[in-house]
Write an enzyme that holds these catalytic residues in place. Structure first.
Site, PDB file in Angstrom:
ATOM      1  N   LEU A   1      29.102 -42.484  26.969  1.00  0.00           N
ATOM      2  CA  LEU A   1      28.254 -41.554  26.206  1.00  0.00           C
ATOM      3  C   LEU A   1      26.830 -42.025  26.367  1.00  0.00           C
ATOM      4  CD1 LEU A   1      30.258 -41.548  22.841  1.00  0.00           C
ATOM      5  CD2 LEU A   1      30.251 -39.721  24.560  1.00  0.00           C
ATOM      6  N   HIS A   2      25.919 -41.138  26.673  1.00  0.00           N
ATOM      7  CA  HIS A   2      24.520 -41.582  26.697  1.00  0.00           C
ATOM      8  C   HIS A   2      23.530 -40.475  26.352  1.00  0.00           C
ATOM      9  CE1 HIS A   2      24.566 -39.631  30.613  1.00  0.00           C
ATOM     10  NE2 HIS A   2      23.249 -39.669  30.610  1.00  0.00           N
ATOM     11  N   ARG A   3      23.984 -39.217  26.271  1.00  0.00           N
ATOM     12  CA  ARG A   3      23.029 -38.125  26.041  1.00  0.00           C
ATOM     13  C   ARG A   3      22.417 -38.242  24.650  1.00  0.00           C
ATOM     14  NH1 ARG A   3      22.285 -35.651  30.222  1.00  0.00           N
ATOM     15  NH2 ARG A   3      24.043 -35.667  31.637  1.00  0.00           N
TER      16      ARG A   3
ATOM     17  N   ARG B   1      21.075 -47.147  25.092  1.00  0.00           N
ATOM     18  CA  ARG B   1      20.818 -46.283  23.923  1.00  0.00           C
ATOM     19  C   ARG B   1      22.071 -46.195  23.037  1.00  0.00           C
ATOM     20  NH1 ARG B   1      19.874 -41.768  26.380  1.00  0.00           N
ATOM     21  NH2 ARG B   1      17.629 -41.653  26.222  1.00  0.00           N
TER      22      ARG B   1
END
Ligand code: UD1
Length: 360
Positions: free
Chosen positions: A204-206, A239
């Site tokens: 997950l990074h969005r 992030r």
């Protein structure tokens, strides 16, 4: 023909690898590489250059992290210098990251033509920064290299001259096919103490998922419930690691948050996964070619062929849906999936062919 190739972030490097290989094999190109420095960590940048034998960038703009607007503006300002120095016949940008947009805009403003590799993809969701990057880059590009047929239709709808559009296939898949065996031979599963086909890999990074507390919590709940059935490995983007920590969400014995992996380790791991849960664009394509079920934690995709022909299912951030889909896969219901046309390892060669024809 003098080309200035631009790359800035992790997925760009994978595409740059196959482009450089094809250009160098063909000969006759004076190619220079500019790394914008959007990604700069070893794990997000250097490891890709080493593992994929990408030539060292001629210039690194060292832009670093910042807001989208700052980063884009700063890359534009810095890119002008090597651009005016090299004075290329063509600037080649790839993908949809801020570096792609910034360098395409700088090039056209300085009078240099742009070729965009991976043109035409649209999520029709302007909340994603990448959607702006895609639309604007395509609008100013002179040559548009498209990876899947939906991209051709999108560009036609936007009034782009079809003579500038070339459906060539997927350069990221060129790199995957070249390195797949080498990646599997690393037996990454054994290193993490899991068995082949008995692990779910999640990424997950969005910002839309990770910076929204409710979405991130829901997704993490989904992953935790999946990990009660099968071990989950989550290589965490910086992030994501920070956001999970700030919410007090930690891994468990069967849901392990690990450091970002290099290209070969990640490819090896997803090749052997039972399923992948992701919000990445490129991973939807990679799993389609590998025949591994992919649950995409988004409400839309700019890569519809991965749903229509591949192994991809959109699941949003609905924990129940994620668990239900994993249960189906555990029950033996795997999407058949086939490899889309032109995702055959020759996309970069086709791009070189188009450039040679243009030159001749
Ligand atoms: C970028 C792309 C995204 C792509 C992703 C792949 C844009 C708008 N987004 O997002 O399309 O899917 O790359 O990873 O261009 N950071 C590090 N080390 C680095 C770089 C960044 O720790 O080398 C951290 C910084 O805290 C930074 C954050 O990661 O603020 C995000 O970096 P950013 O450049 O905004 O890109 P991504 O979110 O990775």
């Amino acid at each position: 023909m003098r080309l200035l190739l631009v790359a800035g972030a992790r997925p760009n490097f994978v595409k740059l690898a196959s482009l450089c290989r094809a250009l160098d094999a063909a000969g006759g190109f004076d190619r220079r590489i500019v790394h914008t420095g959007q990604h700069y960590s070893d794990a997000l940048s250097d490891v890709f250059f080493t593992e994929l034998s990408i030539p060292r960038p001629d210039v690194n703009l060292g832009v670093g992290s910042g807001t989208g607007a700052w980063q884009t503006a700063e890359i534009m300002r810095r890119f002008e210098v090597p651009l005016l120095d090299v004075r290329p016949d063509l600037v080649v940008v790839v993908g949809d990251v801020n570096s792609t947009l910034a360098c395409a805009l700088t090039a056209v403003k300085s009078g240099f033509p742009v070729a965009h590799v991976e043109a035409g993809l649209r999520s029709f969701d302007l909340r994603m920064p990448e959607e702006t990057n895609r639309r604007v880059t395509d609008a100013v590009s002179e040559i548009l290299f498209v990876s899947e047929k939906a991209g051709v239709a999108n560009l036609a709808r936007e009034g782009i001259d079809p003579g500038r559009v070339h459906l060539v296939g997927n350069v990221m898949i060129d790199t995957l096919l070249e390195h797949r065996e080498r990646a599997r031979a690393r037996d990454v599963c054994a290193r993490f103490g899991v068995r082949r086909r008995e692990v779910v890999v999640a990424t997950l990074h969005r910002p839309g998922n990770v910076e929204d507390r409710a979405r991130l919590s829901a997704l993490f709940t989904g992953l935790r419930r999946v990990s009660e059935r099968v071990p989950v490995l989550l290589p965490a983007h910086p992030r994501t690691a920070a956001a999970l920590a700030s919410l007090g969400l930690a891994g468990t014995g069967s849901l392990r948050i690990i450091e970002p992996l290099g290209y070969l380790d990640f490819l090896g791991l997803i090749s052997d996964a039972m399923a992948v849960i992701t919000d990445s664009g490129g991973i939807q394509e990679e799993t389609t070619v590998l025949g591994v079920p992919c649950l995409t934690a988004r409400d839309n995709t700019e890569r519809p062929i991965t749903v229509e022909q591949g192994t991809n299912t959109l699941v949003g951030c609905d924990a129940d849906r994620i668990v239900r889909e994993v249960d189906r896969i555990l029950g033996g219901e795997r999407p058949a999936g086939r490899v889309p046309a032109l995702w055959d390892g020759r996309a970069a060669d086709r791009i070189v062919g188009v450039l040679e024809a243009r030159e001749g």
